[in-house]
Scaffold this active site. Sequence first.
Site, PDB file in Angstrom:
ATOM      1  N   ASP A  64     -38.760 -28.056 -17.346  1.00  0.00           N
ATOM      2  CA  ASP A  64     -38.285 -29.277 -16.723  1.00  0.00           C
ATOM      3  C   ASP A  64     -38.024 -30.320 -17.811  1.00  0.00           C
ATOM      4  O   ASP A  64     -38.569 -30.241 -18.915  1.00  0.00           O
ATOM      5  CB  ASP A  64     -39.327 -29.783 -15.723  1.00  0.00           C
ATOM      6  N   HIS A 100     -33.199 -25.279 -17.961  1.00  0.00           N
ATOM      7  CA  HIS A 100     -33.892 -25.987 -16.870  1.00  0.00           C
ATOM      8  C   HIS A 100     -34.535 -25.034 -15.865  1.00  0.00           C
ATOM      9  O   HIS A 100     -35.360 -25.458 -15.068  1.00  0.00           O
ATOM     10  CB  HIS A 100     -32.927 -26.929 -16.145  1.00  0.00           C
TER      11      HIS A 100
END
Length: 124
Positions: free
Chosen positions: A101, A97
């Site tokens: 995203d 992450h």
Amino acid sequence: MVPVIRYADQRGLVNLTEVCKQLTKRARENQLRPDEITGSTFTISNLGMYAIDAFTPIINQPESAILGVGRISEKSIGINGSLQVRPMMVLSLSFDHRVIDGAPAAQFLTDLKDVLENPCKLLL
């Protein structure tokens, strides 16, 4: 051991297949050079040949993601109100992450599903 296919995005399907076969053969013979196992950004891990439906792959650092591919098996699914048997498989994407995203990762899986269901799109 994870051999690296450099510039995979610039290779055609035939060339990717040839390079993959060569690297696999050399990996099994323990003949890969250090530059052939470093510098990767993404891994595909296929456990389908071991009758594995789904698994959660772990990212090989410093890569950004890894795709887990399970076996293809026939499953009953509902299509337009009727029950039909179709070949199905599970894809599991683990991603960092800090780099990717969730929305672009989900879009990648959606695009991959579309290409797998419509392979003629690879020719366009």
